[in-house]
Design a protein around this motif. Structure first.
Motif, PDB file in Angstrom:
ATOM      1  N   TYR A  72      54.512  -1.469  66.018  1.00  0.00           N
ATOM      2  CA  TYR A  72      55.725  -2.273  65.868  1.00  0.00           C
ATOM      3  C   TYR A  72      55.563  -3.566  66.663  1.00  0.00           C
ATOM      4  N   GLN A  73      56.375  -4.548  66.345  1.00  0.00           N
ATOM      5  CA  GLN A  73      56.358  -5.804  67.086  1.00  0.00           C
ATOM      6  C   GLN A  73      57.465  -5.810  68.126  1.00  0.00           C
ATOM      7  N   SER A  74      57.181  -6.477  69.237  1.00  0.00           N
ATOM      8  CA  SER A  74      58.146  -6.583  70.316  1.00  0.00           C
ATOM      9  C   SER A  74      58.036  -7.988  70.903  1.00  0.00           C
ATOM     10  N   GLU A  75      59.169  -8.615  71.123  1.00  0.00           N
ATOM     11  CA  GLU A  75      59.166  -9.978  71.640  1.00  0.00           C
ATOM     12  C   GLU A  75      58.856  -9.995  73.137  1.00  0.00           C
ATOM     13  N   MET A  76      57.750 -10.635  73.497  1.00  0.00           N
ATOM     14  CA  MET A  76      57.374 -10.804  74.909  1.00  0.00           C
ATOM     15  C   MET A  76      57.980 -12.074  75.476  1.00  0.00           C
ATOM     16  N   ALA A  77      58.058 -13.074  74.630  1.00  0.00           N
ATOM     17  CA  ALA A  77      58.603 -14.382  74.995  1.00  0.00           C
ATOM     18  C   ALA A  77      59.063 -15.024  73.687  1.00  0.00           C
ATOM     19  N   PRO A  78      59.888 -16.044  73.746  1.00  0.00           N
ATOM     20  CA  PRO A  78      60.330 -16.688  72.506  1.00  0.00           C
ATOM     21  C   PRO A  78      59.140 -17.078  71.617  1.00  0.00           C
ATOM     22  N   GLY A  79      59.137 -16.529  70.417  1.00  0.00           N
ATOM     23  CA  GLY A  79      58.076 -16.819  69.459  1.00  0.00           C
ATOM     24  C   GLY A  79      56.798 -16.010  69.637  1.00  0.00           C
ATOM     25  N   LEU A  80      56.722 -15.166  70.652  1.00  0.00           N
ATOM     26  CA  LEU A  80      55.544 -14.333  70.897  1.00  0.00           C
ATOM     27  C   LEU A  80      55.893 -12.883  70.577  1.00  0.00           C
ATOM     28  N   LEU A  81      55.386 -12.389  69.438  1.00  0.00           N
ATOM     29  CA  LEU A  81      55.711 -11.055  68.944  1.00  0.00           C
ATOM     30  C   LEU A  81      54.449 -10.215  68.746  1.00  0.00           C
ATOM     31  N   PRO A  82      53.846  -9.717  69.817  1.00  0.00           N
ATOM     32  CA  PRO A  82      52.640  -8.904  69.668  1.00  0.00           C
ATOM     33  C   PRO A  82      52.960  -7.526  69.078  1.00  0.00           C
ATOM     34  N   TRP A  83      51.945  -6.924  68.469  1.00  0.00           N
ATOM     35  CA  TRP A  83      52.063  -5.564  67.942  1.00  0.00           C
ATOM     36  C   TRP A  83      51.717  -4.578  69.039  1.00  0.00           C
ATOM     37  N   ARG A  84      52.453  -3.462  69.061  1.00  0.00           N
ATOM     38  CA  ARG A  84      52.276  -2.426  70.079  1.00  0.00           C
ATOM     39  C   ARG A  84      52.304  -1.048  69.439  1.00  0.00           C
ATOM     40  N   ARG A  85      51.880  -0.091  70.223  1.00  0.00           N
ATOM     41  CA  ARG A  85      51.958   1.314  69.822  1.00  0.00           C
ATOM     42  C   ARG A  85      52.381   2.100  71.049  1.00  0.00           C
ATOM     43  N   ASP A  86      53.292   3.055  70.897  1.00  0.00           N
ATOM     44  CA  ASP A  86      53.780   3.837  72.036  1.00  0.00           C
ATOM     45  C   ASP A  86      52.741   4.873  72.474  1.00  0.00           C
ATOM     46  N   VAL A  87      52.673   5.071  73.788  1.00  0.00           N
ATOM     47  CA  VAL A  87      51.707   5.990  74.385  1.00  0.00           C
ATOM     48  C   VAL A  87      52.389   6.797  75.476  1.00  0.00           C
ATOM     49  N   ALA A  88      52.097   8.080  75.516  1.00  0.00           N
ATOM     50  CA  ALA A  88      52.521   8.939  76.631  1.00  0.00           C
ATOM     51  C   ALA A  88      51.358   8.917  77.630  1.00  0.00           C
ATOM     52  N   TRP A  89      51.534   8.167  78.704  1.00  0.00           N
ATOM     53  CA  TRP A  89      50.464   7.986  79.681  1.00  0.00           C
ATOM     54  C   TRP A  89      50.319   9.205  80.568  1.00  0.00           C
ATOM     55  N   TRP A  90      49.105   9.578  80.882  1.00  0.00           N
ATOM     56  CA  TRP A  90      48.816  10.704  81.758  1.00  0.00           C
ATOM     57  C   TRP A  90      48.791  10.220  83.211  1.00  0.00           C
ATOM     58  N   THR A  91      48.944  11.165  84.126  1.00  0.00           N
ATOM     59  CA  THR A  91      48.768  10.863  85.534  1.00  0.00           C
ATOM     60  C   THR A  91      47.268  10.817  85.792  1.00  0.00           C
ATOM     61  N   ALA A  92      46.786   9.655  86.198  1.00  0.00           N
ATOM     62  CA  ALA A  92      45.353   9.489  86.432  1.00  0.00           C
ATOM     63  C   ALA A  92      45.123   8.252  87.285  1.00  0.00           C
ATOM     64  N   ALA A  93      44.046   8.270  88.031  1.00  0.00           N
ATOM     65  CA  ALA A  93      43.676   7.135  88.881  1.00  0.00           C
ATOM     66  C   ALA A  93      42.600   6.301  88.189  1.00  0.00           C
ATOM     67  N   ALA A  94      42.521   5.052  88.569  1.00  0.00           N
ATOM     68  CA  ALA A  94      41.459   4.190  88.051  1.00  0.00           C
ATOM     69  C   ALA A  94      40.104   4.766  88.467  1.00  0.00           C
ATOM     70  N   MET A  95      39.123   4.599  87.573  1.00  0.00           N
ATOM     71  CA  MET A  95      37.776   5.124  87.817  1.00  0.00           C
ATOM     72  C   MET A  95      36.747   4.065  87.459  1.00  0.00           C
ATOM     73  N   PRO A  96      35.942   3.621  88.429  1.00  0.00           N
ATOM     74  CA  PRO A  96      34.882   2.666  88.105  1.00  0.00           C
ATOM     75  C   PRO A  96      33.940   3.242  87.041  1.00  0.00           C
ATOM     76  N   ILE A  97      33.459   2.388  86.153  1.00  0.00           N
ATOM     77  CA  ILE A  97      32.577   2.843  85.082  1.00  0.00           C
ATOM     78  C   ILE A  97      31.163   3.140  85.584  1.00  0.00           C
ATOM     79  N   ARG A  98      30.706   2.428  86.591  1.00  0.00           N
ATOM     80  CA  ARG A  98      29.299   2.540  87.038  1.00  0.00           C
ATOM     81  C   ARG A  98      28.839   3.978  87.293  1.00  0.00           C
ATOM     82  N   PRO A  99      29.595   4.833  87.999  1.00  0.00           N
ATOM     83  CA  PRO A  99      29.117   6.202  88.237  1.00  0.00           C
ATOM     84  C   PRO A  99      28.988   7.036  86.955  1.00  0.00           C
ATOM     85  N   LEU A 100      29.615   6.591  85.878  1.00  0.00           N
ATOM     86  CA  LEU A 100      29.592   7.352  84.621  1.00  0.00           C
ATOM     87  C   LEU A 100      28.609   6.809  83.589  1.00  0.00           C
TER      88      LEU A 100
END
Length: 139
Positions: A72-100
């Motif tokens: 769906y589209q959602s107005e971020m600012a006048p004239g700015l209507l990006p497309w989005r998708r809803d997500v149920a975010w999990w509890t998780a910490a950031a993880m650097p990619i290098r070790p993986l």
């Protein structure tokens, strides 16, 4: 069958999406989001803290499940209507990619950073599981 995706955005933008329960990719284009489906897993990779920033981060910064609502589209600012998708975010910490890097199929082949330029791409379920465990356990 549910798929797993890597989405690419700055950590700053990922935090906004997490706080408001949505994902947005490729500067708000609808096409990439239309390839996703409810039940799919999305993992955000953030090359930097800020958009176009020189503040290198190179980390997975969010993981969640796409919920049953079409893009769906959602107005971020006048004239700015990006497309989005809803997500149920999990509890998780950031993880650097290098070790993986040597554990993930999508990073073992040559220049793994190249595919990040697409902004959204599928990964193997095993890769998604490894990243999820690392983010949830701080490994």
């Amino acid at each position: 069958m549910a798929r797993a995706w890597i989405a690419v955005a700055s950590a700053e933008h990922v935090r906004i999406g997490r706080a408001q329960g949505f994902m947005q990719v490729c500067h708000g284009k609808s096409g990439p989001l239309r390839r996703t489906a409810a039940g799919d897993t999305v993992i955000y990779y953030s090359p930097a803290e800020t958009m176009r920033g020189k503040d290198r981060l190179q980390a997975f910064t969010a993981i969640g499940t796409i919920v049953d609502r079409l893009p769906y589209q959602s107005e971020m600012a006048p004239g700015l209507l990006p497309w989005r998708r809803d997500v149920a975010w999990w509890t998780a910490a950031a993880m650097p990619i290098r070790p993986l890097l040597d554990q993930l199929a999508f990073t073992r082949a040559g220049n793994w950073g190249y595919q990040l330029r697409f902004g959204l791409f599928t990964i193997e379920p095993e890769d998604a599981s490894r990243i999820a465990v690392a983010m949830q356990n701080g490994l």
